[in-house]
Design an enzyme around this catalytic site. Structure first.
Site, short mmCIF file in Angstrom:
data_model
loop_
_atom_site.label_atom_id
_atom_site.label_comp_id
_atom_site.label_asym_id
_atom_site.label_seq_id
_atom_site.Cartn_x
_atom_site.Cartn_y
_atom_site.Cartn_z
N THR A 236 0.84 -1.20 0.00
CA THR A 236 0.00 0.00 0.00
C THR A 236 0.87 1.25 0.00
O THR A 236 1.89 1.30 0.69
CB THR A 236 -0.93 0.00 1.24
OG1 THR A 236 -1.74 -1.17 1.16
CG2 THR A 236 -1.80 1.23 1.29
N CYS A 324 36.98 6.30 12.74
CA CYS A 324 36.08 6.26 13.90
C CYS A 324 34.66 6.65 13.53
O CYS A 324 33.74 6.43 14.31
CB CYS A 324 36.59 7.18 15.00
SG CYS A 324 37.99 6.47 15.85
#
Lengths: 393, 278
Positions: A236, A324
């Site tokens: 949908t 990092c």
């Protein structure tokens, strides 16, 4: 503290007009566009209108627009559909600097037995077009090369690449998630078969994307189910987000000039300001073919996460390609593919602007970033004798 | 988002003991710029072998800076014997904990401390028989075993969080698992054959030459430098740097990080690059 949002290649603010447009469809107009009754049918009209606006931004026909849940779904659908429709072909071409939505999929397909060619880029981040042309073979099922790189903003000549593929009867897909709304795109004027875009990169909400599929292209759906999207994508419709995306596309079309004048000037002001104030830094990616909103800059001998966290103290939002922050222990695959030395790659910061940024935002970064870089360099064991600034005012 | 404690943030924003002691009694440098974090520790001791001052310089993320700052705070006032007992967990605890994937920052601190103590005593007890397991980050079997024993690590992911080993190309995962298994006395798993095809010497040399031409030389030339392949002896690749690279203070970083990294990525993960005089 004011938020200075310079991370628009990650996601963008949902435009006020977009929120207003979608709100009624989160509330009173909750009908299913597939329903027979007027209550649902009126929603279907609004979805059709949104599809028209999306198609218009791309220079496409509305039937060529398949609405998906995100850029990743669009990318996956395009590549897997091409492979499903070319079962006798075993070769995929992509680049070394794709977004994970394409890169990780192709790496997985390589493990399943497909031959995958990852086209390299040069130190300026430009695609190696000679190697690309030489890689096209009768066995190639699909080429998937991004229109513009999300980290550096470098724009690839995908229209030329698509033409070379078309001449050999090879399907061409482009991940245009970063390009749409920032540079002009007209699907009537090229031979690209499939194109992905993502709503949240152009001031629509997260959770909605588009796969453009050129008329006549053989297609196999990824999500199988109902007749939605003409049977090409079951499920949908995400009505409020589709309506939002329609509005966002309309705004993007209206703002395209502004992206290439106002935003570009802001980006250039930022670039100039930082290069002038900070020694030993370098812009990653060619300046000649680059999105108007993106600045990827490396500061030698320091690490990106530290830079981001210190900028965060001033409300400044940006990204980094350092280990990092890349979610792995190595710096970004894009900077590594470009051969950016480790001394620079770990200290890379990406600023990405939008039409909602101001000169004030940019000037805040130009004021606050140099002392941050200085502070981290004083802490760094690699920082020796400072050299002159990278540019003069 | 940064899931750091207030203590980590405090030590990152206002690091204690940043800098370098002149004429230190003990000095250590660990990590590398290629690996993404590095730490230089300097210490001053009095006649009673008590640490009167400790300073650090760190290249790395917020938790690497905070871990080094915490380490120097822990060290001051301790004797060498007391300092020797500091574990990476104590550094993490001092900061109110570190995110799991950042534990390697505390390990880096402990490594620097061990090396500084060795430097002070003028001895090195790094065993020469240690071999590099993770080629991407240069982590040895001894270092992995040490981290596994000290922190009771049981998975490859944990080993990566603590030592970075296995966090790059992933080719060493089998070997890391073997070390974990050995430590816990479980039956040693049979080593899986490497995924890459074995190269003949000739193929290897050709592939090295191709990789230098395609992946390495263009970048060096861009900075006014150049590289020449001198010889290949087993897994040792002997090269000479030319032009700007030959006189560049960062050439060692170029060698170990960029050149070796590319050759390991495109040719074989066990290659080691050495520079020879031109």
């Amino acid at each position: 503290m004011k938020t200075v949002y310079l991370d628009n290649n990650a996601t963008t603010m949902v435009a006020r007009e977009v929120v207003e447009e979608m709100l009624p469809y989160l509330g009173e107009y909750y009908g299913n566009p597939s329903s027979m009754h007027t209550f649902g049918g009126q929603v279907a009209h609004k979805v059709a209108e949104a599809r028209l606006k999306i198609a218009s931004l791309l220079g496409a026909d509305p039937e060529e627009i398949i609405i998906t849940s995100c850029g990743t779904e669009s990318d996956n659908t395009a590549i897997l559909s091409a492979l499903a429709n070319n079962p006798s072909k075993n070769h995929i071409i992509t680049s070394r600097v794709e977004h994970p939505a394409v890169k990780v999929l192709c790496e997985g397909l390589a493990r399943k037995g497909y031959r995958v060619t990852f086209i390299p880029v040069d130190p300026e981040g430009r695609l190696d077009m000679d190697e690309y042309a030489a890689s096209l073979t009768p066995d190639t099922a699909i080429v998937s090369i991004m229109w513009a790189n999300n980290e550096t903003g470098v724009i690839f000549p995908v229209e030329t690449a698509a033409r070379l593929a078309r001449e050999r009867g090879i399907l061409f897909h482009t991940d245009a998630v970063q390009a749409i709304g920032k540079i002009p795109v007209n699907m009537k004027g090229n031979t690209i078969d499939m194109l992905s875009l993502s709503g949240h990169k152009l001031h629509a909400p997260k959770g909605v994307g588009v796969l453009y599929v050129r008329k006549g292209t053989k297609f196999s759906p990824f999500l199988i189910g109902g007749h939605q999207e003409k049977g090409r994508r079951g499920g949908t419709e995400n009505v409020p987000s589709i309506i939002a995306l329609g509005k966002a596309c309309e705004l993007a079309a209206a703002n395209l000039d502004k992206e290439n004048t106002y935003v570009r000037e802001l980006r250039d002001r930022l670039e100039r300001g930082l290069l002038t104030a900070i020694p030993q830094c370098k812009v990653n990616g060619t300046k000649d073919e680059r999105l108007p909103n993106t600045l990827n800059i490396s500061f030698e001998f320091i690490e990106g996460e530290s830079i981001l966290l210190l900028m965060d103290q001033f409300g400044i939002c940006a990204s980094s390609g350092s280990a990092c922050t890349s979610g792995s222990l190595q710096p970004s695959h894009v900077l590594r593919a470009m051969g950016v030395p480790y001394t620079m790659a770990h200290g890379s910061v990406r600023f990405s602007l939008s039409v909602y940024n101001t000169a004030e935002d940019v000037d805040l970064v130009i004021k606050e970033l140099p002392p941050i870089i200085e502070k981290l360099r004083v802490l760094s064991p690699y920082w020796a004798t400072p050299q002159g600034a990278c540019a003069t005012a | 988002m940064w899931e750091y404690t207030d203590k980590v943030k405090e030590h990152f924003l206002n690091p204690k003991n940043a800098g370098e002691i002149e004429n230190p009694d003990a000095v250590a440098e660990v990590g590398s710029i290629a690996c993404g974090d590095a730490l230089k520790l300097t210490m001053k001791l009095d006649e009673n072998k008590r640490i009167v001052d400790a300073k650090f310089k760190t290249f790395g993320c917020a938790s690497a800076i905070a871990s080094a700052s915490a380490l120097t705070e822990l060290l001051k006032g301790k004797t060498i014997e007391e300092a020797e007992k500091i574990t990476n967990q104590e550094i993490a605890d001092y900061l109110g904990g570190l995110p799991p994937e950042k534990m390697h920052c505390s390990v880096l601190g402990q490594e620097a401390l061990e090396k500084a103590i060795e430097n002070y005593r003028g001895v090195s007890h790094r065993k020469p028989e240690e071999v590099i397991i993770c080629a991407c980050f240069g982590v040895t079997d001894g270092e992995i075993e040490h981290a596994v024993r000290q922190n009771h690590l049981t998975s490859i992911e944990e080993v990566t969080n603590y030592t970075k080993a296995g966090g790059g190309c992933g080719n060493c995962h089998e070997k890391i698992q073997a070390i974990i298994d050995r430590v816990y006395q479980t039956k040693e798993r049979q080593a899986q054959p490497a995924e890459r095809p074995r190269l003949s010497n000739l193929q290897k040399i050709r592939l090295i030459e191709e990789t230098i031409d395609r992946e390495i030389r263009p970048s060096l030339k861009h900075d006014g430098g150049d590289i020449e392949l001198v010889d290949v002896v087993g897994n040792r690749v002997l090269v000479a740097l030319r032009g700007a690279c030959a006189v560049c203070h960062a050439s060692q970083l170029t060698m170990k990080g960029f050149v070796q990294g590319k050759l390991q990525e495109f040719v074989a993960p066990e290659l080691v690059v050495e520079e020879v005089a031109s």
